[in-house]
Enzyme design. Structure first.
Site, short mmCIF file in Angstrom:
data_model
loop_
_atom_site.label_atom_id
_atom_site.label_comp_id
_atom_site.label_asym_id
_atom_site.label_seq_id
_atom_site.Cartn_x
_atom_site.Cartn_y
_atom_site.Cartn_z
N CYS A 2 -3.48 -12.89 4.34
CA CYS A 2 -2.63 -13.74 5.51
C CYS A 2 -2.14 -14.76 4.79
O CYS A 2 -2.26 -15.14 3.78
CB CYS A 2 -3.45 -14.13 6.63
SG CYS A 2 -4.52 -12.64 7.46
N ARG A 30 2.51 -12.19 2.53
CA ARG A 30 1.19 -11.71 2.73
C ARG A 30 0.55 -11.03 3.86
O ARG A 30 -0.65 -10.93 4.12
CB ARG A 30 0.61 -13.25 2.75
CG ARG A 30 1.11 -14.03 1.58
CD ARG A 30 0.36 -15.39 1.51
NE ARG A 30 -1.13 -15.12 1.35
CZ ARG A 30 -1.77 -15.06 -0.04
NH1 ARG A 30 -1.06 -15.30 -1.00
NH2 ARG A 30 -3.17 -14.99 -0.09
N TRP A 78 -1.99 -10.33 8.37
CA TRP A 78 -2.33 -8.94 8.15
C TRP A 78 -3.60 -8.39 8.66
O TRP A 78 -4.56 -8.98 8.17
CB TRP A 78 -2.28 -8.79 6.79
CG TRP A 78 -2.26 -7.22 5.93
CD1 TRP A 78 -1.07 -6.41 6.20
CD2 TRP A 78 -3.41 -6.48 5.76
NE1 TRP A 78 -1.69 -4.90 5.49
CE2 TRP A 78 -2.66 -5.11 5.42
CE3 TRP A 78 -4.66 -6.70 5.71
CZ2 TRP A 78 -3.65 -4.05 4.94
CZ3 TRP A 78 -5.68 -5.67 5.13
CH2 TRP A 78 -4.95 -4.45 4.78
N ASN A 104 -7.54 -16.84 6.54
CA ASN A 104 -7.30 -15.84 5.86
C ASN A 104 -8.54 -15.29 5.15
O ASN A 104 -9.24 -16.04 4.79
CB ASN A 104 -6.35 -16.31 4.55
CG ASN A 104 -6.11 -15.23 3.53
OD1 ASN A 104 -6.11 -14.01 3.80
ND2 ASN A 104 -5.72 -15.51 2.53
N GLY A 105 -8.71 -14.06 5.11
CA GLY A 105 -10.29 -13.33 4.56
C GLY A 105 -10.98 -12.68 5.38
O GLY A 105 -10.25 -12.03 6.41
N GLU A 487 4.96 4.54 -11.56
CA GLU A 487 5.61 3.48 -11.04
C GLU A 487 6.87 4.02 -10.15
O GLU A 487 7.05 3.44 -8.98
CB GLU A 487 6.02 2.57 -12.26
CG GLU A 487 6.83 1.24 -11.42
CD GLU A 487 6.02 0.41 -10.42
OE1 GLU A 487 5.00 0.52 -10.18
OE2 GLU A 487 6.68 -0.47 -9.95
N LYS A 491 7.02 3.53 -5.98
CA LYS A 491 8.14 2.71 -5.23
C LYS A 491 8.45 3.63 -4.18
O LYS A 491 8.85 3.02 -3.34
CB LYS A 491 9.15 2.39 -6.47
CG LYS A 491 9.12 1.27 -7.33
CD LYS A 491 8.95 -0.13 -6.86
CE LYS A 491 7.54 -0.55 -6.27
NZ LYS A 491 6.65 -0.91 -7.27
N GLU A 494 5.79 3.70 -1.16
CA GLU A 494 5.84 2.44 -0.23
C GLU A 494 7.05 2.01 0.13
O GLU A 494 6.91 1.38 1.40
CB GLU A 494 5.14 1.36 -1.34
CG GLU A 494 5.76 0.78 -2.45
CD GLU A 494 4.81 -0.22 -3.35
OE1 GLU A 494 3.95 -0.69 -2.71
OE2 GLU A 494 5.38 -0.60 -4.50
N HIS A 510 -1.04 22.53 -16.37
CA HIS A 510 -2.38 22.56 -16.00
C HIS A 510 -2.51 22.47 -14.35
O HIS A 510 -3.67 22.05 -13.90
CB HIS A 510 -3.10 21.27 -16.67
CG HIS A 510 -3.02 21.46 -18.33
ND1 HIS A 510 -3.87 22.28 -19.00
CD2 HIS A 510 -2.41 20.83 -19.12
CE1 HIS A 510 -3.56 22.38 -20.29
NE2 HIS A 510 -2.47 21.24 -20.42
N LYS A 613 1.91 -8.02 0.49
CA LYS A 613 2.23 -8.29 -0.81
C LYS A 613 0.90 -8.69 -1.73
O LYS A 613 0.80 -7.98 -2.92
CB LYS A 613 3.17 -9.32 -0.96
CG LYS A 613 3.51 -9.68 -2.37
CD LYS A 613 5.04 -9.58 -2.66
CE LYS A 613 5.25 -9.57 -4.02
NZ LYS A 613 5.36 -8.31 -4.78
O1 M6R Z 1 -0.29 -9.58 -6.92
P1 M6R Z 1 -0.66 -8.20 -7.82
O2 M6R Z 1 0.11 -7.87 -9.01
O3 M6R Z 1 -2.29 -8.41 -8.39
O4 M6R Z 1 -0.96 -7.10 -7.02
C1 M6R Z 1 -1.04 -5.80 -7.36
C2 M6R Z 1 -0.85 -4.76 -6.49
O5 M6R Z 1 -1.24 -4.98 -5.27
C3 M6R Z 1 0.79 -4.38 -6.30
O6 M6R Z 1 1.42 -4.26 -7.67
C4 M6R Z 1 1.01 -3.27 -5.33
O7 M6R Z 1 0.82 -2.22 -5.74
C5 M6R Z 1 2.57 -3.52 -4.91
N1 M6R Z 1 2.67 -3.01 -3.62
C6 M6R Z 1 3.49 -2.39 -5.78
O8 M6R Z 1 4.63 -2.55 -5.51
#
Ligand code: M6R
Length: 618
Positions: A2, A30, A78, A104-105, A487, A491, A494, A510, A613
């Protein structure tokens, strides 16, 4: 996961609410399923909280304005315990209304505390773990008459990870915070002070900040900051200057942060490369505080990270092993932490993180350090937990990344790990100085090359619009193209909520080739024909194999690769680049594609569903 803001100014005004609204907007990455604020003035506490995005809170504030105040605490959520409802939104007030808290936590012992409070007659209004902290704090404050002291007493009883901020109805000139594991930083203003989950919360108002350590309590007034440990011993926090440009966190003319951040990428790479070479042409990494003798003698590197940062680690593995001849393993931080890994003082752990607050990575770092390994963080956020808890930090200078899906941080992470690899190669003598210089010169050309890919975005966007009803996309790559494929798939998952998988192209036969059917979209990242011919030719064969089974092939290939076009339905050309550096350009069309496709579907690309995030819980 959060976002939290706290603020105290000198006299009643609209400013506390303005500060909180601005901070919550910046902290939405966050979490964004509910939000709330409570302001304090001489007439007590006044709060509004709402489920939904920040705009819902804004509407509520417009309908029922809060009065001028001296202090505020605010929260963007969150959900972990209790769904995203008005009642579960923060702040939470104690039953008697004497204190309000945001959190937060995760409070791991909340159930036992809830039962204890319930048997003492406390009625709970929410399903959150946080509410216990509000009731406990009110009772402690009632007994002790001092809010920081009461917060320390409560913090000592809590288990788990938490940042708590509190304000009391009878003292509108004080905000108190406590932190264990979850992040909290102090912003130092002129006649006002701030608390935030990270510096983005207040960077538009001040660039002076204080780091807080584990198990500390902070009390801010308009003119003072007092930090202690949970037992009340005074602590001297370290001051640092935030070098982020506040304007970098606003959209700058783009419709979304995601688009802006894709366009920020040349600058992110450029800034990460800045100042890394001495006038004599030797590399330097000034901030690296690990002894050179250790860097010379380590016999293994283990990269720990999550999500996109882990894919940057996979790219780094190819480069560092090639340049330094040190074995490199890449492991998801949460898997590393809980599988009893063999860790010793001869290995270097490299933790990669944009936020510096990913709990899985933090736990893995702590475990590695307890086992005697040195940890070097490749991190974007100054003052973050990962930067602080590691033995050394190599900063990526991507600036604030706001969109939940990572783009510019990925390129900056790759760039920083290349620098680390070259530095180790220089130190360990596995490359000649002129070889290191020549790769640095190639790296310096990368921002312009990334820019050229971005300049060609119209064709990629047009394809994405055309494919907006696609339900499945596969991504193939070999060598450094493999993490790029993963990657690209991440993308698309998500941002566009489309089933997408990234495979090593060699793995196709395989199993994954069974997925290929008429019209199946397959992105293929083709290696440079000039790099390792054998890889190039093998990937061309892979394209033909999927095409022969009906796939629609969308190929990312190097300009001048004449052999490719005949096998592809569509080619996205990227500038010629040495193989190991190619991910910096090859991933960009995939980012643009995912962003454009999600936009064409009418989705929120900055705040995709179910994500936050910064994943600050395990
Ligand atoms: O803040 P961080 O780089 O440690 O975050 C790692 C992942 O949570 C972050 O890269 C996540 O996979 C993103 N949603 C990717 O777009």
């Amino acid at each position: 996961m959060c976002g939290i803001i706290g603020y105290v100014g000198q006299a009643d005004s609209e400013r506390p609410l303005e500060v909180a609204r601005e901070a919550l907007a910046r902290l939405q990455y966050r979490g964004y399923d509910s939000a709330g604020v409570v302001v304090a003035n001489s007439r007590g506490l006044h709060h509004v909280k709402k489920a939904g995005k920040l705009s819902v809170l804004e509407e509520a504030l417009a309908a029922t304005p809060l009065p001028p105040a001296t202090a505020v605490i605010g929260h963007t959520r969150w959900a972990t315990h209790g769904g995203p409802t008005d009642r579960n939104a923060h702040p939470h007030l104690s039953a008697d209304g004497s204190v309000a808290v945001v959190h937060n936590g995760i409070l791991e012992n909340h159930q036992a505390l809830r039962e204890e409070l319930a048997s003492a007659g406390v009625e709970f209004l929410s399903e959150t773990d946080t509410e216990v902290a509000a009731h406990l704090l009110a009772r402690a404050y009632d007994g002790l008459g001092d809010l920081p002291e009461a917060m320390r007493a409560v913090a000592r009883r809590l288990e788990g990870a938490f940042t708590l901020l509190a304000v009391a109805a009878d003292n509108p000139h004080l905000v108190v915070g406590a932190r264990r594991t979850s992040p909290l930083v102090v912003g130092l203003g002129e006649g006002e002070n701030f608390l935030g989950s990270d510096v983005a919360a207040f960077v538009a108002r001040t660039n002076r900040a204080l780091e807080l350590g584990e198990d500390q309590v902070v009390a801010i007034t308009a003119t003072g900051v007092m930090v202690t440990d949970f037992d009340g011993q005074a602590v001297e926090p370290r001051e640092f200057t935030v070098d982020w440009d506040a304007s970098a966190a606003v959209k700058g003319g783009f419709a979304t942060f995601m688009e802006k951040e894709i366009h920020d990428q040349p600058q992110a790479v450029r800034d990460t490369l800045l100042g890394r070479m001495t006038p004599s042409g030797r590399m330097r990494l000034d901030e690296l505080r690990v002894e050179e003798s250790l860097l010379r003698s380590v016999d293994k590197i283990v990269v720990i990270a999550c999500g996109t940062a882990a894919y940057a680690g996979h790219v780094a593995k190819y480069a560092i092993e090639h340049w330094c001849r040190i074995p490199v393993e890449v492991e998801l931080a949460h898997e590393f932490r809980y599988r009893d890994p063999v860790v010793n003082a001869k290995m270097l752990v490299v933790a990669i993180s944009q936020s510096g607050e990913t709990m899985d990575t933090i736990m893995a770092i702590r475990h590695a350090r307890e086992q005697g390994a040195k940890v070097l963080a490749v991190v974007n956020t100054m003052g973050s937990t990962i930067a602080r808890e590691s033995d050394a930090a190599l900063y990526t200078h991507a600036g604030p990344e706001v969109a939940v899906a990572s783009t510019k941080a990925f390129l900056a992470q790759i760039t920083a790990t290349y620098l680390l690899g070259l530095y180790l190669a220089q130190l360990r003598g596995t490359m000649f100085p002129d070889e290191v210089r020549s790769i640095l010169r190639e790296l310096e050309q990368m921002p312009a090359k990334v820019q050229r890919v971005i300049d060609g975005e119209a064709a990629i966007k047009a394809l994405a619009v055309q494919m907006k009803d696609t339900s499945s996309v596969l991504f193939l790559g070999r060598h450094v193209g493999y993490p790029v494929a993963m990657e690209g798939a991440l993308k698309l998952k998500e941002l566009a909520y489309i089933h997408a998988e990234g495979f090593a192209a060699g793995e196709l036969k395989h199993g994954p080739i069974a997925l290929i059917d008429q019209g199946q979209a397959v992105f293929v990242v083709v290696p440079s024909p000039k790099g390792r011919d054998v890889l190039h030719d093998k990937v061309l064969s892979n394209i033909q194999e999927v095409r022969a089974r009906g796939a629609r092939t969308l190929v990312v290939a190097e300009e001048g690769d004449d052999a490719v076009a005949q096998h592809a339905d569509t080619v996205f050309w990227v500038p010629q680049t040495p193989t190991l550096l190619a991910p910096l350009v090859a991933v960009v069309p995939l980012q643009i594609f995912a962003c454009a496709l999600a936009t064409a579907k009418g989705l929120d690309v900055d705040q995709p569903r179910n994500l936050a995030k910064s994943v600050t819980v395990e």
